[in-house]
Scaffold this motif. Structure first.
Motif, PDB file in Angstrom:
ATOM      1  N   ASP A 340      66.197  57.998  52.961  1.00 31.96           N
ATOM      2  CA  ASP A 340      66.952  58.454  52.263  1.00 31.96           C
ATOM      3  C   ASP A 340      68.069  57.945  52.116  1.00 31.96           C
ATOM      4  O   ASP A 340      69.062  58.252  52.922  1.00 31.96           O
ATOM      5  CB  ASP A 340      66.768  60.185  53.438  1.00 31.96           C
ATOM      6  N   LYS A 342      70.593  60.607  50.549  1.00 34.79           N
ATOM      7  CA  LYS A 342      71.294  62.000  50.796  1.00 34.79           C
ATOM      8  C   LYS A 342      72.321  60.780  52.064  1.00 34.79           C
ATOM      9  O   LYS A 342      71.423  60.667  52.708  1.00 34.79           O
ATOM     10  CB  LYS A 342      71.099  63.244  50.785  1.00 34.79           C
ATOM     11  N   THR A 343      73.408  62.037  52.119  1.00 43.05           N
ATOM     12  CA  THR A 343      74.221  62.042  53.526  1.00 43.05           C
ATOM     13  C   THR A 343      73.852  62.891  54.628  1.00 43.05           C
ATOM     14  O   THR A 343      72.982  63.633  53.987  1.00 43.05           O
ATOM     15  CB  THR A 343      75.398  62.220  53.432  1.00 43.05           C
ATOM     16  N   LYS A 344      73.387  62.451  55.379  1.00 47.48           N
ATOM     17  CA  LYS A 344      72.820  62.479  56.654  1.00 47.48           C
ATOM     18  C   LYS A 344      73.641  62.942  58.109  1.00 47.48           C
ATOM     19  O   LYS A 344      74.345  62.830  58.100  1.00 47.48           O
ATOM     20  CB  LYS A 344      71.380  61.938  57.294  1.00 47.48           C
ATOM     21  N   GLU A 422      74.366  66.732  52.977  1.00 43.95           N
ATOM     22  CA  GLU A 422      73.669  67.384  52.167  1.00 43.95           C
ATOM     23  C   GLU A 422      72.563  67.532  52.882  1.00 43.95           C
ATOM     24  O   GLU A 422      71.637  68.769  52.271  1.00 43.95           O
ATOM     25  CB  GLU A 422      73.130  66.203  51.038  1.00 43.95           C
TER      26      GLU A 422
END
Lengths: 451, 245
Positions: A340, A342-344, A422
């Motif tokens: 993924d 996105k930032t996690k 995010e």
């Protein structure tokens, strides 16, 4: 057959299921236990009434998904199916699944039974049921203190199969530990595998189950799964009957399944390479049992994964919950999370109750080093063994300021929702997944009420 | 060329003896050296490699499944005199889980009697049942904390005769369930059934082994204290929870 006791057992079981539902339990083995106590022939008598086939699914990881997909394929093709769908996969759970589906006269009007069976329970289950087919997904190290070593798990499956010489196998040929069950030439065996791949750089050794020599790999997918051969004896990955080719993991999963001169394309919104095996094994079993499954893509799209299998929740932020309870499962989950872009923010939860395994040394065999990735912002460790998890992360090189720990799951979920990323991920072992699921479901309702 | 002190950690057969998170023990040595500005080199001796302890400062022998454990026992027995000289010379060795009974004169693996390395005057018998569970010890092996936490999973009983035990069992089975001892200490050899892995949660034990290896190599060792909050919390948690019988 003792008709009177069978009826009594079935009725007691149904009543107990109703009772535990009233108490809000997630499914337990108690009703099955009760039925068996009343009538020890309950499983034998009820399973003998299955009209077409009994299919058993085993393996360390992916049992539930594989079994439930198989159920969906058969059920959607118009067949009536017994299935232990709640994940009650030990002996009494299997008893319960049959008793729950029987009518109060002890009659079972079902075409198929799809049963996921815990490996350690197979010997006992096979004493009562002679399955027509058995699927084996993989064998990984899991919960050492409960099952001892992996050889012991393989030993259970061997002993179970010895009791049932007519059971056909449908197995993951990419796993050398699983492929050994096909060495018995008397038994019909269908092999499934991914027929392409890259060399896996990670330097790990795996040894031949026949002679102990180190296996050579042409390519390796993850852990011991790949195309292997032994340099000093005859053991190698068998010829595949169902070949997976043209795998793409961009977005969802895409691949072709080749068998009998046919090419069946798959394109699903699933995550994780391991789902290729879950899908192919269940599809193969279904098509061997009933022929073409015409709307298989629709069935796969509609399939609701079991609790905590990369399950998405709409909380303040999108949050994905996944069960990971052994090194192989955890490494696959981490790899999938990191795909993924996105930032996690990531929550890790580990308990050490009896059903989780008391021995948590396996945490040190998980590649938490993967979390040193710029897309990972904060990591919250929680569950009963939050301390050990945090310590593990420190020694994996994760900066301490990124780590927050709390043994309170609710506090942990709050922290997760209020981080700066995010998207949120929660990876948890067995009992922690169920607790987190309840917390997420409640939080989802609250979010809905506020909108 | 750095003039930092350096220790070479020799991990015996990580490809065969790979149960129970031994990676945590290796990491514990490496990180705690690096955090103090020292270098750590990891040498892995794998199946079919020549076994050499010549450059080793710390040797680790871990646990594996029965079949692998038996193979390793044979490989090591062939060079047991190398181990004797290494140990006599003050070499640091950590033998864990299934690796621990190999220190003695004989042991049992899956019911089969095998000769050990004969490093310590001790022996191991087949037990009646497998013992599995969390363990807390009282141990004066290292300065600082006097408790050790870990997890045991073994079906054998070890008798260390007059040798010095690693610790006294507060909760758990220990060497044999009879004399309240756990593990063995002989010169700079530490043997124990405990994994967990043992070192990360017991940093005082790691540091004591590092100190002994540095003294052997450089004649002296001063270990600056580290910021061990996470280690101490994980340790205290286990002590508090598992001390009760």
């Amino acid at each position: 057959m003792n008709r009177f006791r069978l009826i009594l057992a079935v009725m007691a079981c149904k009543l107990a299921i109703w009772g535990s539902k009233m108490l809000g339990k997630h499914g337990s083995s108690m009703p099955g236990h009760l039925a068996f106590k009343i009538y020890p022939g309950v499983l034998k008598d009820l399973s003998a009434q299955i009209k077409r086939e009994i299919i058993v699914v085993c393996g360390t990881n992916g049992k539930t998904t594989t079994n439930n997909l198989l159920y969906s394929f058969l059920n959607s093709s118009g067949y009536k199916v017994v299935c232990n769908r709640v994940g009650a996969n030990m002996f009494y759970g299997v008893c319960c699944a049959f008793a729950a589906e029987a009518n109060i006269f002890g009659k079972l009007n079902r075409d198929f039974a799809c049963l996921e069976v815990d490996e350690a329970s197979t010997v006992k289950v096979f004493a009562h049921i002679k399955p027509d087919k058995m699927l084996i997904t993989n064998l990984f190290r899991d919960q050492l203190d409960r099952y001892g070593e992996i050889e012991q798990t393989a030993g259970y499956l061997k002993r179970a199969l010895e009791q049932s010489p007519d059971t056909e196998l449908i197995i993951n040929a990419d796993d050398p530990l699983v492929a050994q069950f096909g060495l018995d030439r008397e038994r019909k065996c269908h092999y499934i595998g991914v027929d392409e791949g890259a060399v896996n750089e990670k330097d790990e050794s795996y040894f031949c189950v026949l002679c102990g020599e180190k296996l050579d790999y042409e390519y390796r997918h993850y852990s011991q799964l790949g195309k292997y051969s032994c340099p000093s004896c005859v053991f190698k990955r068998p010829e595949l009957d169902f070949k997976v080719k043209d795998v793409s993991q961009d977005g969802g999963l895409k691949f072709n399944l080749l068998y009998d001169g046919k090419t069946v394309p798959f394109d699903v919104n699933y995550r994780g390479f391991y789902n290729i095996y879950n899908i192919s094994l269940s599809y193969a079993a279904a098509t061997l049992a009933v022929g073409e499954i015409s709307d298989y893509l629709k069935i796969l799209a509609q399939y609701k994964p079991q609790i905590g299998r990369m399950e998405e929740f709409s909380l303040l932020k999108t949050t994905v919950l996944n069960m990971a309870k052994n090194p192989a499962g955890f490494n696959q989950a981490l790899t999938t999370v990191l795909k993924d872009t996105k930032t996690k923010d990531i929550l890790l939860a580990v308990n050490d109750y009896e059903s989780d395994g008391q021995d948590i040394s396996w945490l040190w065999d998980v590649d938490f080093e993967l979390l040193n990735d710029s897309g990972v912002l904060n990591i919250i460790t929680t569950g009963i063994r939050a301390d050990e998890l945090a310590l593990r992360l420190k020694y994996a090189g994760v900066k301490e300021e990124k780590i927050t720990k709390t043994s309170n799951l609710k506090v942990a979920v709050n922290l997760l929702q209020n981080g700066g990323a995010e998207v949120c991920y929660a990876l948890a072992n067995y009992t922690a997944v169920f607790s987190l699921y309840d917390i997420f479901k409640n939080a989802e309702k609250e979010v809905g009420a506020n909108e | 060329m750095s003039d930092a002190k350096k220790l070479t950690i020799c991990h015996l057969f990580p490809d065969l003896l790979d149960l129970y998170g031994d990676r945590g023990n290796i990491l514990s040595f490496i990180k705690r050296l690096e955090w103090r500005g020292m270098d750590a080199e990891l040498t892995e001796i794998k199946k079919d490699d020549k076994i050499s302890l010549a450059n080793a400062d710390i040797v680790i022998l871990g646990g594996g499944s029965d079949r692998e454990q038996r193979a390793v026992c044979e490989y090591l027995s062939a060079v047991k005199t190398d181990f004797w000289s290494y140990v006599d010379d003050g070499g640091v060795m950590l033998a864990l889980c299934g690796g621990y009974p190999m220190l003695g004169s004989y042991l049992y693996i899956a019911g089969e009697k095998l000769g050990g390395l004969g490093i310590v005057d001790m022996y191991t018998e087949q037990g009646e049942k497998r013992v599995i569970g969390n363990v807390v010890l009282e141990s004066d092996f290292a300065n600082g904390k006097n408790t050790v936490v870990g997890f045991e999973n073994h079906g054998t009983k070890t008798y260390i005769k007059n040798a010095q035990p690693f610790g006294k069992v507060i909760n758990g089975f220990g060497n044999n369930g009879e004399d309240e001892t756990e593990g063995v200490v002989y010169k700079n050899v530490l043997g124990t059934y405990l994994h967990g892995p043992i070192l990360p949660k017991n940093p005082h034990i790691t540091d004591e082994l590092i100190k002994r290896a540095l003294i052997r190599k450089y004649g002296q060792a001063e270990l600056e204290p580290l910021y061990d909050t996470l280690e101490d919390e994980a340790h205290s948690y286990a002590v508090n929870r598992f001390s009760k019988k």
